[in-house]
Design an enzyme around this catalytic site. Sequence first.
Site, mmCIF file in Angstrom:
data_model
loop_
_atom_site.group_PDB
_atom_site.id
_atom_site.type_symbol
_atom_site.label_atom_id
_atom_site.label_comp_id
_atom_site.label_asym_id
_atom_site.label_seq_id
_atom_site.Cartn_x
_atom_site.Cartn_y
_atom_site.Cartn_z
ATOM 1 N N ASP A 33 -10.097 -8.131 0.019
ATOM 2 C CA ASP A 33 -9.072 -9.135 0.295
ATOM 3 C C ASP A 33 -9.724 -10.461 0.674
ATOM 4 O O ASP A 33 -9.228 -11.185 1.528
ATOM 5 C CB ASP A 33 -8.156 -8.640 1.419
ATOM 6 C CG ASP A 33 -6.888 -9.480 1.564
ATOM 7 O OD1 ASP A 33 -6.494 -10.122 0.570
ATOM 8 O OD2 ASP A 33 -6.300 -9.495 2.659
ATOM 9 N N CYS A 77 13.736 7.553 -5.463
ATOM 10 C CA CYS A 77 13.781 7.081 -4.070
ATOM 11 C C CYS A 77 13.799 5.549 -4.007
ATOM 12 O O CYS A 77 13.025 4.874 -4.690
ATOM 13 C CB CYS A 77 12.568 7.612 -3.309
ATOM 14 S SG CYS A 77 12.486 7.075 -1.587
ATOM 15 N N CYS A 134 12.411 2.272 0.597
ATOM 16 C CA CYS A 134 11.716 1.042 0.997
ATOM 17 C C CYS A 134 12.562 -0.194 0.698
ATOM 18 O O CYS A 134 12.552 -1.161 1.469
ATOM 19 C CB CYS A 134 10.360 0.954 0.314
ATOM 20 S SG CYS A 134 10.402 0.974 -1.499
ATOM 21 N N CYS A 158 8.927 -0.677 5.506
ATOM 22 C CA CYS A 158 8.887 -0.016 4.196
ATOM 23 C C CYS A 158 7.851 1.099 4.162
ATOM 24 O O CYS A 158 7.963 2.029 3.353
ATOM 25 C CB CYS A 158 8.656 -1.021 3.073
ATOM 26 S SG CYS A 158 7.062 -1.875 3.132
#
Length: 366
Positions: free
Chosen positions: A147, A204, A207, A257
Amino acid sequence: MSLSTNPQFLDESNLRGWLEAQAAALGFDGLRITDTHLGLASERLNQWLAEGRHGHMEYMQRHADLRSNPELLVPGAVRVICVSMNYLPSETNFDTEWQRLEDPSQAVVSMYARGRDYHKVLRSRLQEFAELIEERIGKLGYRVFTDSAPLMEVELARKAGLGWRGKHTLLLNRESGSTFFLGEILVDVPLPIDQEIEEHCGTCTSCIDICPTKAITAPYQLDARRCISYLTIENPEAIPVEFRSAMGNRVYGCDDCQLICPWNKFAKRTELPDFAQRHGLGQASLLHLWSWTEAEFEKRHEGSAIRRIGYIRWRRNLAVAMGNALSNSAVAEIDKSAIRSALSDALTDADALVTEHIQWALKAYN
Protein backbone atom coordinates in the site's frame (compact mmCIF):
# COMPACT_ATOMS: atom_id res chain seq x y z
CA MET A 1 19.77 -10.98 -14.68
CA SER A 2 21.60 -14.08 -13.52
CA LEU A 3 19.60 -17.01 -12.28
CA SER A 4 20.52 -19.39 -9.53
CA THR A 5 23.62 -21.49 -9.56
CA ASN A 6 21.17 -24.13 -8.37
CA PRO A 7 19.07 -25.01 -11.44
CA GLN A 8 16.61 -26.85 -9.23
CA PHE A 9 15.37 -23.54 -7.85
CA LEU A 10 13.02 -22.93 -10.73
CA ASP A 11 11.59 -26.43 -10.49
CA GLU A 12 7.98 -25.74 -9.48
CA SER A 13 7.78 -28.13 -6.54
CA ASN A 14 11.08 -26.99 -5.04
CA LEU A 15 10.19 -23.37 -5.66
CA ARG A 16 6.80 -23.46 -4.00
CA GLY A 17 8.01 -25.31 -0.95
CA TRP A 18 10.96 -22.99 -0.42
CA LEU A 19 8.99 -19.78 -0.96
CA GLU A 20 6.16 -20.84 1.31
CA ALA A 21 8.57 -21.87 4.05
CA GLN A 22 10.39 -18.53 3.90
CA ALA A 23 7.12 -16.58 3.83
CA ALA A 24 5.75 -18.46 6.83
CA ALA A 25 8.96 -17.94 8.78
CA LEU A 26 8.61 -14.20 8.20
CA GLY A 27 5.02 -14.17 9.51
CA PHE A 28 3.06 -14.22 6.25
CA ASP A 29 -0.06 -16.37 6.17
CA GLY A 30 -0.52 -16.77 2.42
CA LEU A 31 1.59 -16.65 -0.72
CA ARG A 32 0.60 -16.77 -4.38
CA ILE A 33 2.20 -15.63 -7.63
CA THR A 34 0.70 -13.98 -10.70
CA ASP A 35 1.81 -12.09 -13.80
CA THR A 36 1.66 -8.32 -14.23
CA HIS A 37 -1.27 -8.14 -16.66
CA LEU A 38 -4.35 -6.45 -15.23
CA GLY A 39 -6.76 -6.77 -18.15
CA LEU A 40 -10.20 -5.23 -17.63
CA ALA A 41 -9.33 -4.10 -14.10
CA SER A 42 -7.54 -1.07 -15.56
CA GLU A 43 -10.66 -0.06 -17.50
CA ARG A 44 -12.82 -0.40 -14.39
CA LEU A 45 -10.37 1.74 -12.44
CA ASN A 46 -10.42 4.48 -15.07
CA GLN A 47 -14.22 4.46 -15.10
CA TRP A 48 -14.32 4.71 -11.31
CA LEU A 49 -11.92 7.65 -11.42
CA ALA A 50 -13.88 9.34 -14.21
CA GLU A 51 -16.99 9.18 -12.02
CA GLY A 52 -15.10 10.97 -9.25
CA ARG A 53 -15.67 8.19 -6.75
CA HIS A 54 -12.15 8.55 -5.40
CA GLY A 55 -13.03 11.87 -3.78
CA HIS A 56 -9.94 13.77 -2.59
CA MET A 57 -7.59 10.88 -3.29
CA GLU A 58 -6.04 12.73 -6.23
CA TYR A 59 -2.97 10.49 -6.09
CA MET A 60 -5.09 7.67 -7.50
CA GLN A 61 -5.84 9.66 -10.64
CA ARG A 62 -2.39 11.21 -10.83
CA HIS A 63 -0.74 7.79 -11.08
CA ALA A 64 -3.47 5.89 -12.91
CA ASP A 65 -1.07 4.87 -15.68
CA LEU A 66 1.28 3.27 -13.17
CA ARG A 67 -1.59 1.42 -11.51
CA SER A 68 -2.61 0.03 -14.87
CA ASN A 69 0.87 -1.21 -15.75
CA PRO A 70 3.07 -2.58 -12.94
CA GLU A 71 5.96 -2.91 -15.36
CA LEU A 72 6.28 0.88 -15.29
CA LEU A 73 7.10 0.61 -11.58
CA VAL A 74 9.72 -2.10 -12.08
CA PRO A 75 11.03 -2.23 -15.65
CA GLY A 76 11.29 -5.80 -16.80
CA ALA A 77 8.97 -7.14 -14.09
CA VAL A 78 7.05 -10.21 -15.21
CA ARG A 79 5.76 -11.66 -11.93
CA VAL A 80 4.18 -10.46 -8.71
CA ILE A 81 4.73 -12.42 -5.52
CA CYS A 82 1.62 -11.65 -3.45
CA VAL A 83 1.52 -12.31 0.28
CA SER A 84 -1.04 -11.84 3.04
CA MET A 85 -0.66 -11.28 6.77
CA ASN A 86 -3.50 -11.70 9.26
CA TYR A 87 -3.98 -8.82 11.69
CA LEU A 88 -6.71 -9.73 14.18
CA PRO A 89 -5.25 -10.08 17.70
CA SER A 90 -6.36 -13.08 19.73
CA GLU A 91 -8.47 -10.91 22.06
CA THR A 92 -10.67 -9.55 19.25
CA ASN A 93 -14.30 -10.53 19.70
CA PHE A 94 -16.87 -9.49 17.11
CA ASP A 95 -19.76 -9.51 19.59
CA THR A 96 -17.83 -7.04 21.72
CA GLU A 97 -17.18 -4.88 18.64
CA TRP A 98 -20.91 -4.68 17.92
CA GLN A 99 -21.62 -3.80 21.56
CA ARG A 100 -19.15 -0.93 21.44
CA LEU A 101 -20.72 0.40 18.26
CA GLU A 102 -24.03 0.52 20.11
CA ASP A 103 -22.54 2.47 23.04
CA PRO A 104 -22.48 6.16 21.99
CA SER A 105 -19.94 7.08 24.66
CA GLN A 106 -17.29 4.75 23.25
CA ALA A 107 -14.76 5.69 20.55
CA VAL A 108 -14.51 3.01 17.87
CA VAL A 109 -11.22 2.72 15.99
CA SER A 110 -11.01 0.30 13.08
CA MET A 111 -9.54 -3.03 14.17
CA TYR A 112 -6.61 -2.92 11.75
CA ALA A 113 -5.32 0.40 13.15
CA ARG A 114 -5.15 -0.41 16.85
CA GLY A 115 -1.64 -1.83 16.70
CA ARG A 116 1.56 -0.94 14.90
CA ASP A 117 1.41 0.59 11.42
CA TYR A 118 1.14 -2.33 9.01
CA HIS A 119 3.21 -0.49 6.40
CA LYS A 120 6.20 -0.71 8.72
CA VAL A 121 5.58 -4.33 9.69
CA LEU A 122 5.09 -5.71 6.19
CA ARG A 123 7.64 -3.60 4.38
CA SER A 124 10.63 -4.71 6.44
CA ARG A 125 9.60 -8.37 6.17
CA LEU A 126 8.99 -8.09 2.43
CA GLN A 127 12.42 -6.58 1.97
CA GLU A 128 13.99 -9.41 3.93
CA PHE A 129 12.02 -11.92 1.86
CA ALA A 130 13.22 -10.35 -1.39
CA GLU A 131 16.82 -10.44 -0.21
CA LEU A 132 16.48 -14.12 0.67
CA ILE A 133 15.17 -14.84 -2.81
CA GLU A 134 18.07 -12.94 -4.34
CA GLU A 135 20.54 -14.88 -2.22
CA ARG A 136 19.02 -18.09 -3.51
CA ILE A 137 18.85 -17.32 -7.23
CA GLY A 138 21.34 -14.55 -7.80
CA LYS A 139 20.93 -10.94 -8.86
CA LEU A 140 17.40 -9.93 -9.91
CA GLY A 141 15.35 -6.84 -10.40
CA TYR A 142 12.70 -6.39 -7.71
CA ARG A 143 10.77 -3.90 -5.61
CA VAL A 144 8.61 -4.45 -2.54
CA PHE A 145 5.20 -2.86 -1.98
CA THR A 146 2.59 -2.65 0.74
CA ASP A 147 0.00 0.00 0.00
CA SER A 148 2.99 2.25 -0.63
CA ALA A 149 2.89 2.92 -4.38
CA PRO A 150 0.38 3.04 -7.25
CA LEU A 151 -0.25 -0.68 -7.52
CA MET A 152 -3.60 -2.48 -7.82
CA GLU A 153 -2.86 -4.74 -4.89
CA VAL A 154 -6.27 -6.30 -4.39
CA GLU A 155 -6.68 -7.12 -8.07
CA LEU A 156 -3.24 -8.69 -8.28
CA ALA A 157 -3.89 -10.72 -5.13
CA ARG A 158 -7.22 -11.85 -6.57
CA LYS A 159 -5.56 -12.91 -9.81
CA ALA A 160 -2.91 -14.76 -7.85
CA GLY A 161 -5.53 -16.73 -5.95
CA LEU A 162 -5.08 -15.23 -2.47
CA GLY A 163 -8.83 -14.72 -2.38
CA TRP A 164 -11.85 -13.44 -4.23
CA ARG A 165 -13.43 -9.99 -4.34
CA GLY A 166 -16.25 -9.59 -1.87
CA LYS A 167 -19.22 -7.41 -2.75
CA HIS A 168 -17.72 -4.75 -0.44
CA THR A 169 -14.66 -4.77 -2.82
CA LEU A 170 -12.33 -6.21 -0.15
CA LEU A 171 -10.48 -9.46 -0.75
CA LEU A 172 -11.89 -12.55 0.99
CA ASN A 173 -10.59 -16.03 1.56
CA ARG A 174 -11.79 -19.06 3.47
CA GLU A 175 -9.05 -18.97 6.11
CA SER A 176 -8.87 -15.30 7.04
CA GLY A 177 -12.10 -13.72 5.84
CA SER A 178 -11.02 -10.18 4.95
CA THR A 179 -8.92 -9.42 8.04
CA PHE A 180 -5.48 -9.46 6.47
CA PHE A 181 -3.00 -7.07 4.91
CA LEU A 182 -1.46 -7.48 1.48
CA GLY A 183 2.11 -7.08 0.28
CA GLU A 184 3.86 -7.63 -3.04
CA ILE A 185 7.28 -8.17 -4.54
CA LEU A 186 7.57 -7.39 -8.25
CA VAL A 187 10.34 -9.47 -9.81
CA ASP A 188 11.85 -9.97 -13.26
CA VAL A 189 12.03 -13.75 -12.90
CA PRO A 190 9.41 -15.89 -14.75
CA LEU A 191 8.26 -17.84 -11.71
CA PRO A 192 5.39 -20.34 -12.12
CA ILE A 193 2.05 -18.60 -11.58
CA ASP A 194 -1.04 -19.62 -9.61
CA GLN A 195 -4.66 -19.67 -10.68
CA GLU A 196 -7.58 -17.56 -9.53
CA ILE A 197 -10.00 -19.14 -7.08
CA GLU A 198 -13.77 -19.38 -7.17
CA GLU A 199 -15.93 -16.73 -5.51
CA HIS A 200 -17.97 -17.77 -2.50
CA CYS A 201 -20.26 -14.85 -1.68
CA GLY A 202 -23.28 -16.33 -3.42
CA THR A 203 -26.48 -14.33 -2.93
CA CYS A 204 -25.33 -12.74 0.36
CA THR A 205 -25.67 -8.94 0.48
CA SER A 206 -24.97 -8.40 4.19
CA CYS A 207 -22.08 -6.00 3.58
CA ILE A 208 -24.20 -3.87 1.26
CA ASP A 209 -27.17 -3.82 3.63
CA ILE A 210 -25.14 -2.93 6.76
CA CYS A 211 -23.14 0.00 5.34
CA PRO A 212 -24.12 3.06 7.46
CA THR A 213 -23.72 5.56 4.60
CA LYS A 214 -24.68 3.27 1.69
CA ALA A 215 -21.19 3.64 0.26
CA ILE A 216 -21.44 0.21 -1.38
CA THR A 217 -23.70 1.38 -4.16
CA ALA A 218 -23.99 -2.04 -5.83
CA PRO A 219 -22.16 -5.36 -5.60
CA TYR A 220 -18.43 -4.70 -6.14
CA GLN A 221 -19.05 -0.93 -6.41
CA LEU A 222 -17.78 1.48 -3.75
CA ASP A 223 -18.21 5.24 -3.70
CA ALA A 224 -15.33 6.32 -1.49
CA ARG A 225 -16.90 9.75 -0.99
CA ARG A 226 -19.59 8.11 1.14
CA CYS A 227 -17.37 5.62 2.98
CA ILE A 228 -16.71 6.33 6.67
CA SER A 229 -13.16 5.01 6.32
CA TYR A 230 -12.52 7.57 3.60
CA LEU A 231 -14.34 10.36 5.45
CA THR A 232 -12.40 9.88 8.69
CA ILE A 233 -8.98 9.10 7.19
CA GLU A 234 -8.42 10.29 3.62
CA ASN A 235 -10.76 13.27 3.57
CA PRO A 236 -8.86 16.45 4.54
CA GLU A 237 -11.92 18.70 4.67
CA ALA A 238 -15.08 18.99 6.71
CA ILE A 239 -17.11 15.81 6.97
CA PRO A 240 -20.28 16.39 4.91
CA VAL A 241 -23.19 17.08 7.24
CA GLU A 242 -25.34 14.42 5.56
CA PHE A 243 -22.97 11.69 6.75
CA ARG A 244 -22.21 12.88 10.28
CA SER A 245 -25.10 11.17 12.08
CA ALA A 246 -24.41 7.92 10.23
CA MET A 247 -20.82 7.99 11.52
CA GLY A 248 -22.08 7.25 15.01
CA ASN A 249 -19.06 6.74 17.27
CA ARG A 250 -16.63 5.64 14.55
CA VAL A 251 -13.61 7.93 14.87
CA TYR A 252 -11.09 6.19 12.61
CA GLY A 253 -12.30 3.91 9.86
CA CYS A 254 -15.28 1.57 9.82
CA ASP A 255 -15.49 -2.22 10.13
CA ASP A 256 -19.21 -2.83 9.71
CA CYS A 257 -18.95 -4.62 6.35
CA GLN A 258 -16.28 -6.89 7.81
CA LEU A 259 -18.03 -7.54 11.11
CA ILE A 260 -21.19 -8.67 9.32
CA CYS A 261 -19.45 -10.84 6.72
CA PRO A 262 -20.08 -14.56 7.35
CA TRP A 263 -16.57 -15.44 6.21
CA ASN A 264 -15.01 -13.45 9.03
CA LYS A 265 -16.51 -15.88 11.52
CA PHE A 266 -13.64 -18.11 10.48
CA ALA A 267 -10.94 -15.45 10.47
CA LYS A 268 -7.71 -16.70 11.99
CA ARG A 269 -6.07 -14.61 14.69
CA THR A 270 -2.52 -13.38 14.32
CA GLU A 271 0.31 -14.43 16.58
CA LEU A 272 2.34 -11.32 15.77
CA PRO A 273 2.64 -8.91 18.73
CA ASP A 274 2.88 -5.94 16.31
CA PHE A 275 -0.89 -5.91 15.79
CA ALA A 276 -1.91 -6.12 19.45
CA GLN A 277 -3.89 -3.04 20.41
CA ARG A 278 -2.03 -0.16 21.99
CA HIS A 279 -3.10 2.51 24.48
CA GLY A 280 -6.47 0.86 25.07
CA LEU A 281 -7.80 1.77 21.63
CA GLY A 282 -10.17 -1.20 21.77
CA GLN A 283 -11.87 0.12 24.93
CA ALA A 284 -11.37 3.90 24.89
CA SER A 285 -14.18 6.36 25.49
CA LEU A 286 -14.73 9.49 23.42
CA LEU A 287 -13.92 11.72 26.39
CA HIS A 288 -10.67 9.88 27.07
CA LEU A 289 -9.39 10.32 23.52
CA TRP A 290 -10.64 13.91 23.41
CA SER A 291 -8.55 14.65 26.50
CA TRP A 292 -5.29 13.90 24.67
CA THR A 293 -3.18 16.94 23.88
CA GLU A 294 -1.46 17.16 20.51
CA ALA A 295 1.79 16.04 22.13
CA GLU A 296 0.03 13.03 23.64
CA PHE A 297 -1.55 12.21 20.28
CA GLU A 298 1.85 12.27 18.59
CA LYS A 299 3.49 10.21 21.32
CA ARG A 300 0.80 7.57 21.73
CA HIS A 301 0.32 7.10 18.00
CA GLU A 302 4.04 6.88 17.30
CA GLY A 303 4.48 3.95 14.91
CA SER A 304 0.73 3.85 14.25
CA ALA A 305 -1.16 4.38 11.01
CA ILE A 306 -3.45 6.78 12.88
CA ARG A 307 -0.68 9.32 13.33
CA ARG A 308 -0.72 10.06 9.60
CA ILE A 309 -4.11 11.80 9.72
CA GLY A 310 -2.78 14.35 12.21
CA TYR A 311 -4.27 15.84 15.34
CA ILE A 312 -6.74 18.14 13.59
CA ARG A 313 -8.54 15.39 11.68
CA TRP A 314 -8.46 13.25 14.81
CA ARG A 315 -10.26 16.00 16.75
CA ARG A 316 -12.65 16.61 13.85
CA ASN A 317 -13.70 12.96 13.91
CA LEU A 318 -14.06 12.89 17.67
CA ALA A 319 -16.18 16.05 17.65
CA VAL A 320 -18.66 14.44 15.26
CA ALA A 321 -18.90 11.31 17.41
CA MET A 322 -19.38 13.43 20.53
CA GLY A 323 -22.16 15.34 18.80
CA ASN A 324 -23.83 12.05 17.98
CA ALA A 325 -23.53 11.03 21.62
CA LEU A 326 -25.17 14.29 22.69
CA SER A 327 -28.14 13.67 20.44
CA ASN A 328 -28.55 10.05 21.57
CA SER A 329 -31.22 9.45 24.20
CA ALA A 330 -29.34 6.42 25.51
CA VAL A 331 -26.58 8.65 26.92
CA ALA A 332 -27.11 9.72 30.52
CA GLU A 333 -27.51 13.43 31.19
CA ILE A 334 -24.48 13.51 33.45
CA ASP A 335 -22.35 12.11 30.62
CA LYS A 336 -23.82 14.58 28.15
CA SER A 337 -22.90 17.40 30.50
CA ALA A 338 -19.29 16.21 30.57
CA ILE A 339 -19.19 15.99 26.78
CA ARG A 340 -20.68 19.48 26.36
CA SER A 341 -18.15 20.93 28.77
CA ALA A 342 -15.24 19.23 27.03
CA LEU A 343 -16.35 20.49 23.63
CA SER A 344 -17.06 24.03 24.83
CA ASP A 345 -13.72 24.29 26.62
CA ALA A 346 -11.90 23.30 23.43
CA LEU A 347 -13.41 26.10 21.35
CA THR A 348 -10.91 28.66 22.62
CA ASP A 349 -7.88 27.06 20.96
CA ALA A 350 -9.49 25.04 18.17
CA ASP A 351 -8.61 25.69 14.53
CA ALA A 352 -11.36 26.54 12.02
CA LEU A 353 -12.01 22.96 10.89
CA VAL A 354 -12.37 21.56 14.39
CA THR A 355 -14.37 24.60 15.52
CA GLU A 356 -16.98 24.01 12.83
CA HIS A 357 -17.42 20.40 13.93
CA ILE A 358 -17.56 21.32 17.63
CA GLN A 359 -20.26 23.89 16.90
CA TRP A 360 -22.21 21.31 14.93
CA ALA A 361 -21.88 18.85 17.79
CA LEU A 362 -23.16 21.34 20.36
CA LYS A 363 -26.09 22.31 18.14
CA ALA A 364 -26.96 18.64 17.73
CA TYR A 365 -27.83 18.57 21.40
CA ASN A 366 -30.01 21.68 21.42
